[in-house]
Motif scaffolding. Structure first.
Motif, short mmCIF file in Angstrom:
data_model
loop_
_atom_site.label_atom_id
_atom_site.label_comp_id
_atom_site.label_asym_id
_atom_site.label_seq_id
_atom_site.Cartn_x
_atom_site.Cartn_y
_atom_site.Cartn_z
N ILE A 214 1.07 -1.21 0.09
CA ILE A 214 -0.06 -0.09 0.02
C ILE A 214 0.92 1.33 0.10
CG2 ILE A 214 -0.24 -0.21 2.65
CD1 ILE A 214 -2.92 1.28 2.20
N CYS A 215 0.73 2.17 -1.13
CA CYS A 215 1.46 3.16 -0.96
C CYS A 215 0.75 4.65 -0.87
CB CYS A 215 2.25 3.28 -2.45
SG CYS A 215 3.62 4.57 -2.54
N LEU A 216 0.76 5.36 0.08
CA LEU A 216 0.03 6.61 0.29
C LEU A 216 1.12 7.88 0.09
CD1 LEU A 216 -2.44 5.74 3.06
CD2 LEU A 216 -2.85 5.65 0.44
N GLN A 217 0.39 9.09 -0.19
CA GLN A 217 1.58 10.01 -0.25
C GLN A 217 1.05 11.28 0.66
OE1 GLN A 217 1.43 11.96 -4.16
NE2 GLN A 217 -0.64 11.19 -4.59
N CYS A 218 2.05 12.15 1.09
CA CYS A 218 1.58 13.17 1.89
C CYS A 218 2.41 14.35 1.09
CB CYS A 218 2.30 13.25 3.16
SG CYS A 218 4.18 13.43 3.35
N TYR A 219 1.80 15.68 1.72
CA TYR A 219 2.30 17.05 1.08
C TYR A 219 2.94 17.82 2.31
CZ TYR A 219 1.71 21.85 -0.59
OH TYR A 219 1.90 23.15 -0.75
N ALA A 220 4.17 17.83 2.21
CA ALA A 220 4.89 18.48 3.19
C ALA A 220 5.96 19.41 2.74
CB ALA A 220 5.41 17.41 4.13
N THR A 221 6.43 20.15 3.42
CA THR A 221 7.53 21.16 3.30
C THR A 221 8.75 21.13 4.31
OG1 THR A 221 6.81 23.25 4.23
CG2 THR A 221 5.96 22.58 1.82
N ALA A 222 9.84 21.69 3.89
CA ALA A 222 10.94 21.75 4.81
C ALA A 222 10.64 22.90 5.99
CB ALA A 222 12.18 22.31 4.17
N ASP A 223 9.82 23.76 5.64
CA ASP A 223 9.47 24.84 6.50
C ASP A 223 8.35 24.57 7.43
OD1 ASP A 223 10.81 27.19 4.49
OD2 ASP A 223 9.67 26.03 3.33
N LEU A 224 7.32 23.87 7.07
CA LEU A 224 6.05 23.81 7.69
C LEU A 224 5.73 22.26 8.17
CD1 LEU A 224 4.06 25.44 4.79
CD2 LEU A 224 4.38 26.33 7.24
N GLY A 225 6.71 21.26 7.85
CA GLY A 225 6.21 19.87 8.04
C GLY A 225 4.92 19.40 7.36
N ASN A 226 4.36 18.54 7.75
CA ASN A 226 3.34 17.78 7.20
C ASN A 226 2.00 19.06 7.13
OD1 ASN A 226 1.91 15.85 5.78
ND2 ASN A 226 0.79 15.05 7.72
N ILE A 227 1.44 18.98 5.73
CA ILE A 227 0.28 19.91 5.65
C ILE A 227 -0.85 19.25 5.25
CG2 ILE A 227 -0.46 21.67 3.99
CD1 ILE A 227 2.59 22.50 3.47
N ALA A 228 -0.87 18.08 4.56
CA ALA A 228 -2.06 17.36 4.07
C ALA A 228 -1.57 15.87 3.65
CB ALA A 228 -2.83 17.94 2.84
N TYR A 229 -2.36 14.97 3.80
CA TYR A 229 -2.03 13.44 3.64
C TYR A 229 -3.19 12.79 3.10
CZ TYR A 229 -4.73 12.80 7.83
OH TYR A 229 -5.65 12.86 8.86
N GLU A 230 -2.80 11.47 2.51
CA GLU A 230 -3.76 10.79 1.82
C GLU A 230 -4.30 9.79 2.95
OE1 GLU A 230 -3.38 9.67 -2.83
OE2 GLU A 230 -2.06 8.87 -1.73
N SER A 231 -5.53 9.07 2.77
CA SER A 231 -5.94 8.15 3.64
C SER A 231 -6.02 7.00 2.87
CB SER A 231 -7.04 8.57 4.44
OG SER A 231 -8.37 8.47 3.66
N PRO A 232 -6.31 5.90 3.33
CA PRO A 232 -6.54 4.64 2.42
C PRO A 232 -7.96 4.88 1.40
CG PRO A 232 -6.09 3.78 4.62
CD PRO A 232 -6.38 5.24 4.58
N ALA A 233 -8.56 5.70 1.70
CA ALA A 233 -9.75 6.21 0.65
C ALA A 233 -8.92 6.67 -0.61
CB ALA A 233 -10.67 7.05 1.46
N MET A 234 -7.81 7.29 -0.27
CA MET A 234 -7.24 7.79 -1.68
C MET A 234 -8.13 8.80 -2.41
SD MET A 234 -4.69 4.88 -2.92
CE MET A 234 -5.82 3.59 -2.93
N GLU A 235 -8.90 9.67 -1.75
CA GLU A 235 -9.81 10.58 -2.43
C GLU A 235 -9.36 12.02 -1.81
OE1 GLU A 235 -13.84 10.14 -2.42
OE2 GLU A 235 -13.81 8.02 -3.04
N GLY A 236 -8.45 12.62 -2.56
CA GLY A 236 -7.86 13.88 -2.32
C GLY A 236 -6.82 13.94 -1.02
N MET A 237 -6.32 14.86 -0.51
CA MET A 237 -5.31 14.99 0.70
C MET A 237 -6.15 15.71 1.66
SD MET A 237 -1.59 15.47 -0.75
CE MET A 237 -0.75 14.15 -1.41
#
Length: 399
Positions: A214-237
Motif C-alpha cells: 500500500i502506497c500513500l503520499q503526503c504533502y509536506a515542506t521543510a518549513d512547515l512539516g506535514n500539511i496534508a496527507y492521503e488516507s486509504p480512501a485515496m480521495e484527495g489529501m
C-alpha cells in the motif's frame, strides 16, 4: 491499530475552528512580542477569517529576514533541537518533542505502527526530510532504519537483515530498491510505503499494489512539516489538524472561490515555530465534502503545479504580483490573465480582463504602468476566464 491517530481527526467543524482560533491567537501573541519579527500586531485576529487581513510571508521575505536577523529572521523559536538548511539558503528549526513535524498522523493512516521497521530513505544531510519522517515514525511507535539516499545494494541488504516492513522516501526510489532486490534474488518484506517529495503516478502506485504494497503520499515542506496527507480512501489529501490552509489568487493574499485553483498559503499552529500565512508557492484546490474514511477535516486535491508563474516577455519579467496590482487599479476588473505568445519572430502579450463597462483603451495605460510594457487588452465577461490558477500563461513553443 485504531482507525484514527487521535480524536481530532473526527471532531466537528465548530470544535476544530474554535481550537484552531485559540492556537492561532496564542501564536500571534508570541510573534507580536518578538522584537522585529513578523510585523503583526497583537490582537489583530479575532476570527479565522481575519487571517486574510494579514500579509503573506514568502520565501524571499523569510530569506531577507534571516539575512538581517540570523538564523531565523526574528521569528520566535523554542524547544530547538536541530537547525536545517534548505536552498536559498533558508534555515529551519527542528524539535524533538512528540510528533514535532506532525508526520505521525500520516504514517498512522498508511498503517505504520508498533512492530514496523521503517526504512527511511529521505536525506539526513542538512535538509530536514529524514528527521521529519523519523519523528513521525517515533510518534507511531515504529523502529527506524535511517537509510538515507543512494547505495541501493546496501539498502537491499539492510532491508533484508533488519526485516524492513515499511518504506519512507520519494515515490520512485522504492521501485529502484525492489528491482535491485529482485536482481539480487532477495525477498523483502516491505508492505507499506509513505512517500512524498515527488509525483506519485497512478501506474507506479498500481505497480506497488501488485507487489502487495500500500502506497500513500503526503504533502509536506521543510518549513512547515506535514500539511496534508492521503488516507486509504485515496480521495484527495486531508489537511493536518494543526495547520490552517488558505487557497489564494497567486501574487495576492485574496482567497479564490471554493473549488478554484490557487496558491496554497499555510499558517502553522506549532507554538515552537509560528509561521503565519506562509506562501508555499504551490497550486491546489479545495475539494467539497468529507473523506469516505471518516476524517472530517477539509481536503485538497494535492499538488497541482507552481504558483510562481513569473515569465519573461519581450525581455522583461512579468510577475503574478504585477497582475494583481493591475486588477487592484480598476474597481471594475474582477480578474486578469496575461498570455505570452509569439507574433512572427517577436514576443507578444495579451492581457485578458474580466470586467463590465470598461473599455480596453482605459486598461491599456494601466498595463503599461504595472507590467512595464504594451500589450493587447481584451475585455471578457466576468466568469469566462479559466479557473485553473494561472494568472500568467505562456503559450510560446520552444521547439
Amino acid at each position: 491499530m485504531s482507525t484514527y491517530f487521535d480524536d481530532l481527526e473526527t471532531r466537528s467543524a465548530d470544535a476544530r475552528e474554535a481550537a484552531q482560533l485559540a492556537a492561532l491567537k496564542a501564536n500571534i501573541e508570541r510573534v507580536a512580542a518578538a522584537p522585529g519579527a513578523c510585523r503583526i500586531a497583537a490582537g489583530s485576529v479575532q476570527s479565522l477569517s481575519d487571517l486574510q487581513k494579514l500579509p503573506v510571508l514568502r520565501k524571499s521575505d523569510l530569506a531577507q529576514w534571516q539575512s538581517e536577523s540570523p538564523p531565523f529572521g526574528g521569528i520566535p523559536v523554542s524547544n530547538l533541537a536541530h537547525v536545517f538548511q534548505s536552498p536559498g539558503p533558508i534555515y529551519e528549526p527542528g524539535g524533538i518533542t512528540h510528533d514535532w513535524w506532525r508526520m505521525g498522523r500520516f504514517l498512522h493512516a498508511v498503517g505504520i505502527g508498533a512492530g514496523d521497521v521503517v526504512q527511511n530513505c529521505f536525506g539526513y544531510h542538512l535538509t530536514p526530510a529524514g528527521m521529519i519522517f523519523e519523528s513521525g515514525a517515533r510518534a507511531v511507535g515504529a523502529t527506524v532504519l535511517p537509510a538515507g539516499t543512494g547505495q541501493t545494494e546496501l539498502q537491499v541488504q539492510a532491508a533484508q537483515a533488519v526485516g524492513s516492513t515499511a518504506y519512507a522516501g520519494t515515490p520512485d526510489y522504492l521501485k529502484v530498491i525492489l528491482d535491485k532486490a529482485a536482481e539480487m534474488g532477495v525477498a523483502l518484506t516491505i508492505t507499506k510505503a509513505a512517500v512524498g517529495g515527488g509525483a506519485l503516478f497512478p501506474a507506479l502506485r498500481q505497480e506497488y499494489a501488485d507487489r502487495g504494497i500500500i502506497c500513500l503520499q503526503c504533502y509536506a515542506t521543510a518549513d512547515l512539516g506535514n500539511i496534508a496527507y492521503e488516507s486509504p480512501a485515496m480521495e484527495g489529501m486531508i489537511l493536518d489538524e494543526n495547520v490552517i490552509v488558505e487557497i489564494v489568487t497567486p501574487g495576492t493574499g485574496d482567497p479564490v472561490a471554493p473549488g478554484e485553483v490557487g496558491e496554497v498559503v499555510v499558517t502553522a499552529l506549532n507554538p515552537d515555530y509560528p509561521l503565519i500565512r506562509f506562501a508555499t508557492g504551490d497550486l491546489s484546490a479545495v475539494m467539497p465534502g468529507e473523506s469516505p474514511c471518516g476524517r472530517t477535516n477539509t481536503r485538497i486535491k494535492g499538488w497541482m503545479g507552481r504558483a510562481d508563474q513569473t515569465t519573461k516577455i519581450k525581455g522583461m519579467f512579468v510577475r503574478p504580483e504585477q497582475v494583481a496590482a493591475l486588477v487592484a487599479h480598476h474597481d471594475a476588473i474582477v480578474k486578469a490573465r496575461v498570455i505570452a505568445s509569439r507574433d512572427g519572430a517577436q514576443d507578444a502579450m495579451t492581457v485578458q480582463v474580466e470586467a463590465t463597462g470598461v473599455a480596453p483603451e482605459a486598461v491599456a495605460q494601466s498595463v503599461v504602468a504595472t507590467l512595464k510594457m504594451k500589450g493587447t487588452v481584451e475585455v471578457v465577461a466576468p466568469g469566462s476566464l479559466p479557473k485553473d490558477g494561472l494568472v500568467i500563461e505562456d503559450q510560446r513553443s520552444y521547439d
